[in-house]
Design an enzyme around this catalytic site. Structure first.
Site, PDB file in Angstrom:
ATOM      1  N   ASP A 190       0.874  -1.184   0.000  1.00 18.55           N
ATOM      2  CA  ASP A 190       0.000   0.000   0.000  1.00 18.55           C
ATOM      3  C   ASP A 190       0.910   1.233   0.000  1.00 18.55           C
ATOM      4  OD1 ASP A 190       0.931   0.259   2.592  1.00 18.55           O
ATOM      5  OD2 ASP A 190      -1.058   0.265   3.536  1.00 18.55           O
ATOM      6  N   CYS A 238       3.064  -3.315   3.991  1.00 21.31           N
ATOM      7  CA  CYS A 238       2.227  -2.164   4.343  1.00 21.31           C
ATOM      8  C   CYS A 238       2.987  -1.402   5.430  1.00 21.31           C
ATOM      9  CB  CYS A 238       0.821  -2.591   4.758  1.00 21.31           C
ATOM     10  SG  CYS A 238       0.723  -3.680   6.198  1.00 21.31           S
ATOM     11  N   THR A 270       2.876  -1.490   8.878  1.00 18.48           N
ATOM     12  CA  THR A 270       3.393  -2.379   9.931  1.00 18.48           C
ATOM     13  C   THR A 270       3.605  -3.804   9.444  1.00 18.48           C
ATOM     14  OG1 THR A 270       1.119  -2.905  10.529  1.00 18.48           O
ATOM     15  CG2 THR A 270       2.192  -1.113  11.767  1.00 18.48           C
ATOM     16  N   HIS A 282      10.479 -23.838   9.448  1.00 13.91           N
ATOM     17  CA  HIS A 282       9.428 -24.538  10.203  1.00 13.91           C
ATOM     18  C   HIS A 282       8.027 -24.387   9.618  1.00 13.91           C
ATOM     19  CE1 HIS A 282      11.706 -25.081  14.291  1.00 13.91           C
ATOM     20  NE2 HIS A 282      12.413 -25.473  13.242  1.00 13.91           N
ATOM     21  N   HIS A 324       7.426 -30.904  10.819  1.00 17.38           N
ATOM     22  CA  HIS A 324       6.682 -29.690  10.469  1.00 17.38           C
ATOM     23  C   HIS A 324       5.624 -29.958   9.406  1.00 17.38           C
ATOM     24  CE1 HIS A 324       9.460 -27.670  13.025  1.00 17.38           C
ATOM     25  NE2 HIS A 324      10.485 -28.127  12.317  1.00 17.38           N
TER      26      HIS A 324
HETATM   27  C1  RB5 Z   1      -1.822   2.711   6.518  1.00 16.99           C
HETATM   28  O1  RB5 Z   1      -1.866   3.928   7.167  1.00 16.99           O
HETATM   29  C2  RB5 Z   1      -1.581   1.578   7.506  1.00 16.99           C
HETATM   30  O2  RB5 Z   1      -2.679   1.435   8.343  1.00 16.99           O
HETATM   31  C3  RB5 Z   1      -1.297   0.287   6.764  1.00 16.99           C
HETATM   32  O3  RB5 Z   1      -0.204   0.465   5.945  1.00 16.99           O
HETATM   33  C4  RB5 Z   1      -0.936  -0.922   7.614  1.00 16.99           C
HETATM   34  O4  RB5 Z   1       0.075  -0.637   8.510  1.00 16.99           O
HETATM   35  C5  RB5 Z   1      -2.057  -1.650   8.199  1.00 16.99           C
HETATM   36  O5  RB5 Z   1      -1.893  -2.688   8.851  1.00 16.99           O
END
Ligand code: RB5
Length: 152
Positions: A8, A65, A67, A98, A133
């Site tokens: 994203d 993304c 996080t 694993h 596994h």
């Molecule tokens: C975008 O602002 C953020 O929420 C997205 O990139 C992500 O971290 C969501 O899990």
């Protein structure tokens, strides 16, 4: 091995770095976008990459993304997808050894380019250990099947 990559807006910068790395390693890939920093919704891009992995059109996927959390949630909804959020090297290695992870997820707001490079290289080259596994992965598949039939 052919892979699909997607991100994203929050993962765009790191995705571009990863694409550069894949090119330099001669790894064939499909870039599913996004292709800029304009705000988009991560499920749309997670769906594209995970769909390709789930259907077997590509062997593996990489999703980024902010996080890595949202992309992980999306990817693990897909049959045959084993997505792992790896913002460190140890997790990247273990997710292959694993868990036979076939989608690597990273957080573009969590790690920088140098660590991401090491994570991608480790993740791409570490084999699945198999053995005990396999039994555990089969249990995950069985849970998926049971949920489909019982709707639990
Ligand atoms: C975008 O602002 C953020 O929420 C997205 O990139 C992500 O971290 C969501 O899990």
């Amino acid at each position: 091995m052919k892979i699909a990559v997607g991100c994203d807006h929050a993962g765009f910068g790191l995705k571009e770095e990863v694409v550069g790395l894949l090119k330099s390693l001669n790894i064939e890939f499909i870039d599913c976008g996004t292709n800029g920093t304009q705000s988009v919704d991560y499920p749309d891009f997670g769906e594209k990459v995970s769909g390709l992995v789930s259907s077997g059109k590509v062997e593996r996927g990489i999703l980024i993304c902010g996080t890595g959390i949202g992309m992980s949630m999306v990817a693990n909804k897909f049959p045959n997808v084993r997505a792992s959020l790896c913002n460190d090297l140890f997790s990247a290695k273990m997710s292959r050894l694993h868990n036979d992870a076939n989608v690597l997820v990273m957080g573009g707001r969590v790690i920088g380019k140098d660590l991401a490079y090491e994570i991608v290289k480790t993740w791409m080259t570490t084999p699945f250990e198999g053995d005990r596994h396999i039994r555990r992965l089969n249990k995950i598949r069985k849970i998926e099947e049971d949920l489909k039939t019982d709707g639990k």
